[in-house]
Write a protein that holds these residues in place. Structure first.
Motif, short mmCIF file in Angstrom:
data_model
loop_
_atom_site.label_atom_id
_atom_site.label_comp_id
_atom_site.label_asym_id
_atom_site.label_seq_id
_atom_site.Cartn_x
_atom_site.Cartn_y
_atom_site.Cartn_z
N UNK A 30 0.83 -1.21 0.00
CA UNK A 30 0.00 0.00 0.00
C UNK A 30 0.86 1.25 0.00
N UNK A 31 1.88 1.26 0.85
CA UNK A 31 2.72 2.45 0.97
C UNK A 31 3.49 2.73 -0.32
N UNK A 32 4.05 1.66 -0.92
CA UNK A 32 4.79 1.84 -2.17
C UNK A 32 3.87 2.44 -3.24
N UNK A 33 2.64 1.92 -3.32
CA UNK A 33 1.71 2.42 -4.34
C UNK A 33 1.29 3.86 -4.07
N UNK A 34 1.07 4.19 -2.79
CA UNK A 34 0.65 5.56 -2.46
C UNK A 34 1.78 6.54 -2.79
N UNK A 35 3.02 6.16 -2.49
CA UNK A 35 4.14 7.06 -2.77
C UNK A 35 4.35 7.25 -4.27
N UNK A 36 3.96 6.24 -5.05
CA UNK A 36 4.16 6.32 -6.51
C UNK A 36 2.95 6.92 -7.22
N UNK A 37 1.84 7.15 -6.51
CA UNK A 37 0.59 7.39 -7.23
C UNK A 37 0.60 8.66 -8.10
N UNK A 38 1.40 9.66 -7.74
CA UNK A 38 1.42 10.90 -8.54
C UNK A 38 2.77 11.14 -9.21
N UNK A 39 3.61 10.12 -9.23
CA UNK A 39 4.99 10.31 -9.70
C UNK A 39 5.04 10.69 -11.19
N UNK A 40 3.97 10.36 -11.93
CA UNK A 40 3.94 10.69 -13.35
C UNK A 40 3.26 12.02 -13.65
#
Ligand code: MG
Length: 374
Positions: free
Chosen positions: A91-101
């Motif tokens: 969950x944390x990995x996905x949340x941290x990546x969610x706006x990276x693009x």
């Protein structure tokens, strides 16, 4: 509140389909923890610091940017995941990546790039861009291109906000089109909404775009919370009462999310990750009451904040500048930095220009814009 545990549908790290390039296991970090750390160490992650969330930093020193927003989303998503007994690391990995693009200038930047790309029969999608960042644009590791993230994190990046259908996008065919992502990924957009609907209220209130009375008149749940806060702290300043109400509103939405997911999973009777994947609809959802409040908040923000004069003017300025710089480089690819100019000799120019602009921070964008378009 009872602790609804859904351990049976937690995505176990041992079941990961692994990485594109095989790597030896780490002695004390599991694969999803390693992914989280790789995302935090990525350049694209650091650049979120200078990308607009909603309000540009010129107006105040206190507004969220896309990095602080991302931290708020990660904190909410982890809480929900932990209470439900899901995989907190994934969950944390996905949340941290969610706006990276995300490109510079929030949604107006995204719309402007999409518009520019549409002239070439192409499009810009920040989730697909995020995938390209973690697959190829980050150069940090000697053994492989990109961050070499696990399948589940890449799948979550592509599918956290929408389903993909078989054959829809050929380059995404490996990400189980037609199937739902694990619940950890389904939570992300909802944690995102709980975070930004309340954060945008906080920032807009400090910018003086509405009063607590106006918010009370539009959002019933807020009015109720505010009533109790005023009864408990009658001597507190109105700003303090507003902030106290807002923190209770976050709590209300997050509790509603925990409750909504738990109810949906129990009602669907799913008991394994595969059953979550094959279930015809997503099970990540708010409770009915929290969904209603969330929708009322969105309406209020649209009416009073997102289309306010100051923000509309700011968006129009950045949007036209993005399109202008895009045109400039499409016509003059020789003016791109060497790496991109080189790429533009092999790849479609509009795609290379789009990648270059999408990676920019707000302030880097204006520096480049000023040197070429002014
Ligand atoms: Mg977000």
């Amino acid at each position: 509140m009872p602790q609804p545990r859904l351990n049976a549908i937690r995505f176990p790290v041992e079941l990961s389909r692994g990485r594109r390039y095989e790597e030896a296991p780490h002695p004390y970090r599991n694969e999803f923890q390693r992914d989280r750390d790789r995302i935090i160490h990525a350049r694209a992650f650091r650049r979120l610091e200078d990308k607009t969330q909603v309000f540009t930093s010129g107006l105040s020193d206190h507004f969220r940017n896309r990095l602080t927003h991302t931290i708020e989303v990660a904190q909410i998503a982890r809480t929900v995941s932990a209470v439900l007994g899901l995989n907190e690391d994934l969950t944390e990995a996905l949340a941290l990546a969610h706006d990276i693009g995300h490109p510079p200038f929030g949604h107006s930047g995204e719309e402007a790039l999409n518009l520019s790309m549409s002239r070439f029969g192409d499009r810009f999608d920040h989730n697909l861009h995020a995938l390209r960042i973690v697959e190829s644009f980050e150069h940090r590791y000697a053994a492989f291109p990109g961050l070499n993230l696990t399948f589940e994190v890449r799948e979550g990046i592509v599918k956290h906000s929408r389903e993909i259908q078989p054959g829809e996008t050929p380059e995404l065919d490996e990400y189980l089109p037609g199937l739902r992502p694990p619940l950890e990924a389904q939570l992300i957009d909802l944690a995102d909404e709980a975070a930004y609907n309340t954060a945008d209220l906080d920032d807009a209130y400090s910018a003086g775009l509405f009063t607590a009375d106006e918010l009370s008149a539009s959002v019933r749940q807020y009015a109720e919370i505010r009533h109790w806060v005023a009864a408990e702290f009658p001597a507190a300043q109105s700003r303090t009462q507003f902030l106290e109400s807002l923190r209770r509103l976050i709590d209300y939405l997050v509790s509603g999310l925990i409750d909504g997911v738990h109810t949906a999973v129990c009602r669907a009777g799913v008991g394994t990750v595969d059953e979550v994947r094959c279930y015809p609809t997503r099970l990540g959802m708010f409770s009915d009451a929290a969904r209603e409040t969330n929708a009322a908040l969105k309406r209020f923000l649209r009416e009073r904040v997102y289309f306010s004069e100051a923000l509309v003017a700011e968006r129009a300025r950045s949007s036209s500048a993005v399109q202008e710089l895009f045109e400039y480089f499409v016509n003059r690819p020789d003016q791109l930095p060497e790496l991109y100019a080189d790429e533009a000799r092999r790849e479609p120019v509009h795609r290379v220009v789009c990648d270059y602009i999408a990676g920019m921070t707000d302030s880097f964008f204006w520096r480049v814009y000023e040197s070429f378009c002014m």
